[in-house]
Design a protein around this motif. Structure first.
Motif, mmCIF file in Angstrom:
data_model
loop_
_atom_site.group_PDB
_atom_site.id
_atom_site.type_symbol
_atom_site.label_atom_id
_atom_site.label_comp_id
_atom_site.label_asym_id
_atom_site.label_seq_id
_atom_site.Cartn_x
_atom_site.Cartn_y
_atom_site.Cartn_z
ATOM 1 N N GLY A 103 0.828 -1.214 0.251
ATOM 2 C CA GLY A 103 0.073 -0.112 0.043
ATOM 3 C C GLY A 103 0.865 1.403 -0.052
ATOM 4 O O GLY A 103 0.187 2.496 -0.132
ATOM 5 N N ILE A 104 2.190 1.157 0.076
ATOM 6 C CA ILE A 104 2.898 2.438 0.305
ATOM 7 C C ILE A 104 4.323 2.418 -0.654
ATOM 8 O O ILE A 104 4.920 3.501 -0.969
ATOM 9 N N SER A 113 -6.418 3.749 -5.249
ATOM 10 C CA SER A 113 -6.668 2.535 -4.936
ATOM 11 C C SER A 113 -8.154 2.184 -5.141
ATOM 12 O O SER A 113 -9.015 3.059 -5.310
ATOM 13 N N ASP A 131 0.087 7.571 -1.958
ATOM 14 C CA ASP A 131 -0.317 6.119 -2.137
ATOM 15 C C ASP A 131 -0.805 5.553 -0.773
ATOM 16 O O ASP A 131 -2.010 4.869 -0.843
ATOM 17 N N ALA A 132 -0.290 6.066 0.193
ATOM 18 C CA ALA A 132 -0.898 5.413 1.661
ATOM 19 C C ALA A 132 -2.158 5.999 1.948
ATOM 20 O O ALA A 132 -2.910 5.351 2.546
ATOM 21 N N THR A 144 -4.973 4.151 0.040
ATOM 22 C CA THR A 144 -5.326 2.791 0.403
ATOM 23 C C THR A 144 -6.048 2.979 1.912
ATOM 24 O O THR A 144 -7.068 2.380 2.205
HETATM 25 MG MG MG Z 1 -1.777 2.742 -1.532
#
Ligand code: MG
Ligand code: AMP
Length: 356
Positions: free
Chosen positions: A188-189, A264, A307-308, A311
């Motif tokens: 997820g990152i 996501s 990105d984080a 998610t």
């Molecule tokens: Mg992500």
């Protein structure tokens, strides 16, 4: 018409012309701050980090542009080698094998991603959690067998999940698991971190602009290709047909400079159990897959953050997720609910990036 009114009218017209000229000068001035003579090189699609990757570099000469593309690709491979759970030699795989029996020393980039991940866990009330590995595996196996996991299996995996069970030693740069069987998953990152590392390396190698696309997570920086003033990024419609093929239609187009965009969603990667769709993103509080949003797009300065957060918001849902993103500076979100509604909602500042 009296004399005074006669004077006011031309004054307003002259004023309006002056404002227009000034705006034009300022805009053109800003647009021309990038060198007119610029070359673009690009990698074409390559397979890295378990997905398709494309790197584009803009430089004042062709050789530099080509070298910057290769530098970007090199950085992505480096990050993948450090952080992939699919590579038995990666530091994350080593942590997963050894960190319960002993503290494992890691390199600075890995330590940085682990620390940032925990910061995101705290910021999102545990929605983002890189210790979800045991639950990710359980649901993946359930998909392969086409049988939902039992309550006992879920409880046993859940006992091995929780970012607060990670023990760090900042001085020695080590990490240890408090519970046997814990498994990290940086899915997820890591893409975002790889993109930011590539952008930094490309700028150091002389790129005046560039774009790095890792499976739809993108960062663009500096000057776009010659003749353009902004980078254009299309957002896919989060729909699949009866065969599971992703729609080719675009939901919208974003126009950006110096921004990262991460999406996501459950429309590309999911597990089918008894014909029901389960997202590859796990909600740590229910121990099941995230529900309610088919696509979450985050626009931020850095790809690691985008990105984080993409998610995390997939787990948090529309209401809590939007409230969190509204609170964060220079960060916007565009959400699309699950079908059949596919309803779009966004933060107040997102509109400025959407092409009209
Ligand atoms: Mg992500
Ligand atoms: P992304 O495509 O960036 O949303 O990442 C999804 C991937 O992150 C999944 O395939 C898992 O590897 C991992 N993951 C799943 N659930 C979570 C979660 N709650 N927090 C952090 N990572 C997760």
């Amino acid at each position: 018409m009296n004399k005074k009114a006669k004077c006011i009218k031309p004054a307003i017209i002259i004023g309006a012309i002056l404002v227009t000229v000034l705006y034009f000068i300022l805009t053109v001035e800003r647009q021309q701050s990038w060198p007119k003579k610029r070359f673009t090189a690009e990698s074409g699609y390559r397979e890295i980090m378990g997905t398709f990757v494309r790197v584009m570099a803009v430089a004042t000469d062709k050789q530099t542009a080509l070298a910057c593309v290769e530098e970007g690709i090199k950085q992505l491979k480096l990050v993948d080698n450090l952080m992939s759970v699919h590579n038995a030699e990666s530091q994350i795989s080593r942590i997963n094998r050894e960190a319960y029996s002993q503290a494992v020393k890691v390199t600075e980039p890995v330590f940085e991603v682990l620390q940032r991940s925990v910061e995101y866990s705290k910021l999102t009330d545990g929605a983002f959690d890189i210790t979800v590995g045991p639950l990710v595996d359980l649901w993946q196996q359930a998909g392969n067998k086409n049988i939902k996991p039992t309550e006992d299996e879920i409880a046993s995996a859940k006992a091995k999940v929780g970012y607060e069970k990670l023990v760090f030693d900042t001085e020695k740069r080590t990490v240890r698991f408090a519970v046997d069987g814990m498994q990290l998953d940086l899915g997820g990152i890591a893409k975002g971190y790889g993109i930011d590392s590539a952008a930094r390396a490309m700028q150091q190698a002389g790129a005046i602009g560039g774009m790095i696309d890792v499976g739809g997570d993108i960062r663009c920086f500096g000057a776009p290709q010659r003749g353009k003033q902004k980078w254009s990024i299309g957002l896919q419609e989060p729909k699949t047909d009866a065969k599971g093929l992703v729609s080719r239609q675009l939901e919208l187009v974003l126009e950006l400079v110096n921004k990262a965009v991460a999406t996501s969603g459950d429309y590309r990667r999911f597990t089918l159990i008894d014909g029901q769709k389960y997202s590859h993103i796990i909600n740590p509080s229910t121990s099941s897959s995230a529900e309610g949003l088919s696509s979450v797009t985050i626009i931020a300065e850095k790809a690691t953050d985008a990105d984080a957060l993409a998610t995390a918001v997939s787990v948090m849902g529309a209401e809590k997720g939007l409230a969190l993103i509204e609170r964060l500076a220079d960060t916007e979100a565009i959400l699309i609910s699950s079908g059949p509604e596919f309803k779009q909602t966004k933060t107040t500042g997102a509109e400025q990036y959407i092409k009209k």
